[in-house]
Design a protein around this motif. Structure first.
Motif, mmCIF file in Angstrom:
data_model
loop_
_atom_site.group_PDB
_atom_site.id
_atom_site.type_symbol
_atom_site.label_atom_id
_atom_site.label_comp_id
_atom_site.label_asym_id
_atom_site.label_seq_id
_atom_site.Cartn_x
_atom_site.Cartn_y
_atom_site.Cartn_z
ATOM 1 N N THR A 33 0.852 -1.195 0.000
ATOM 2 C CA THR A 33 0.000 0.000 0.000
ATOM 3 C C THR A 33 0.881 1.236 0.000
ATOM 4 O O THR A 33 2.070 1.161 0.281
ATOM 5 N N ARG A 34 0.260 2.368 -0.285
ATOM 6 C CA ARG A 34 0.952 3.648 -0.183
ATOM 7 C C ARG A 34 -0.044 4.683 0.314
ATOM 8 O O ARG A 34 -1.256 4.536 0.142
ATOM 9 N N THR A 39 -6.271 3.142 -2.663
ATOM 10 C CA THR A 39 -7.650 2.764 -2.991
ATOM 11 C C THR A 39 -8.166 3.687 -4.095
ATOM 12 O O THR A 39 -7.521 4.679 -4.432
ATOM 13 N N GLY A 40 -9.313 3.377 -4.636
ATOM 14 C CA GLY A 40 -9.913 4.256 -5.645
ATOM 15 C C GLY A 40 -10.146 5.645 -5.094
ATOM 16 O O GLY A 40 -9.814 6.654 -5.738
ATOM 17 N N ILE A 41 -10.704 5.718 -3.905
ATOM 18 C CA ILE A 41 -10.942 7.018 -3.264
ATOM 19 C C ILE A 41 -9.602 7.685 -2.962
ATOM 20 O O ILE A 41 -9.420 8.883 -3.187
ATOM 21 N N GLY A 42 -8.655 6.899 -2.475
ATOM 22 C CA GLY A 42 -7.328 7.431 -2.160
ATOM 23 C C GLY A 42 -6.630 7.999 -3.379
ATOM 24 O O GLY A 42 -5.938 9.017 -3.292
ATOM 25 N N LEU A 60 -5.055 22.486 7.280
ATOM 26 C CA LEU A 60 -6.062 21.644 7.924
ATOM 27 C C LEU A 60 -6.805 20.795 6.897
ATOM 28 O O LEU A 60 -7.043 19.604 7.117
ATOM 29 N N THR A 61 -7.136 21.373 5.757
ATOM 30 C CA THR A 61 -7.801 20.616 4.698
ATOM 31 C C THR A 61 -6.908 19.485 4.226
ATOM 32 O O THR A 61 -7.359 18.346 4.061
ATOM 33 N N GLU A 62 -5.624 19.768 4.027
ATOM 34 C CA GLU A 62 -4.680 18.737 3.604
ATOM 35 C C GLU A 62 -4.585 17.626 4.642
ATOM 36 O O GLU A 62 -4.588 16.438 4.307
ATOM 37 N N LEU A 63 -4.525 17.983 5.909
ATOM 38 C CA LEU A 63 -4.476 16.991 6.990
ATOM 39 C C LEU A 63 -5.717 16.103 6.977
ATOM 40 O O LEU A 63 -5.623 14.881 7.087
ATOM 41 N N LEU A 64 -6.880 16.709 6.814
ATOM 42 C CA LEU A 64 -8.122 15.932 6.816
ATOM 43 C C LEU A 64 -8.218 15.016 5.594
ATOM 44 O O LEU A 64 -8.677 13.865 5.711
ATOM 45 N N LEU A 65 -7.760 15.482 4.440
ATOM 46 C CA LEU A 65 -7.761 14.629 3.250
ATOM 47 C C LEU A 65 -6.796 13.454 3.418
ATOM 48 O O LEU A 65 -7.105 12.324 3.027
ATOM 49 N N VAL A 71 -7.854 6.305 6.561
ATOM 50 C CA VAL A 71 -8.968 5.493 7.063
ATOM 51 C C VAL A 71 -9.469 4.547 5.971
ATOM 52 O O VAL A 71 -9.728 3.372 6.218
ATOM 53 N N GLN A 72 -9.581 5.056 4.754
ATOM 54 C CA GLN A 72 -10.042 4.216 3.637
ATOM 55 C C GLN A 72 -9.050 3.082 3.378
ATOM 56 O O GLN A 72 -9.442 1.937 3.180
ATOM 57 N N ASN A 73 -7.759 3.402 3.382
ATOM 58 C CA ASN A 73 -6.712 2.408 3.158
ATOM 59 C C ASN A 73 -6.734 1.333 4.246
ATOM 60 O O ASN A 73 -6.649 0.137 3.949
ATOM 61 N N LEU A 74 -6.856 1.748 5.495
ATOM 62 C CA LEU A 74 -6.907 0.779 6.595
ATOM 63 C C LEU A 74 -8.144 -0.105 6.496
ATOM 64 O O LEU A 74 -8.064 -1.318 6.704
ATOM 65 N N SER A 75 -9.274 0.492 6.158
ATOM 66 C CA SER A 75 -10.531 -0.265 6.074
ATOM 67 C C SER A 75 -10.586 -1.195 4.883
ATOM 68 O O SER A 75 -11.074 -2.325 4.979
#
Length: 99
Positions: A33-34, A39-42, A60-65, A71-75
């Motif tokens: 992974t990276r 993921t597609g969303i990633g 802050l926007t960059e941090l949240l993205l 979270v998507q990658n882990l899930s």
């Protein structure tokens, strides 16, 4: 059966993390992974983050993205791989955010 490993390679830009993580995943037969972009969303988030026309993006926007990608990658990738007994090698992780 040995417990699967979650191995993360961290380092400064252009130090060889991607090359080494690909080689290590291949040798171990691990999932690669990276962050961001596994993921597609990633991948879509990565495009947003790396697009120079998005120069007004706030820290802050960059941090949240980045955390949304994480979270998507882990899930989607990391947790299912580990649950199935397969090790995971990741090119970057939350430690990059802390740095």
């Amino acid at each position: 059966m040995p417990k699967p490993l979650y191995i993360v390679l961290e380092g400064v830009d252009s130090c060889g993390k991607t090359t080494l993580s690909m080689m290590l995943a291949d040798v171990l037969g691990a999932t690669l992974t990276r962050e961001p972009g596994s993921t597609g969303i990633g991948q879509r988030l990565r495009e947003i983050l790396l697009d120079p026309s998005n120069g007004a993006i706030t820290s802050l926007t960059e941090l949240l993205l980045m955390n949304a990608d994480r979270v998507q990658n882990l899930s989607e990738i990391v947790s299912p791989s580990l649950a199935s007994g397969r090790s995971v090698v990741s090119d970057r992780s939350f430690v990059s955010t802390l740095a």
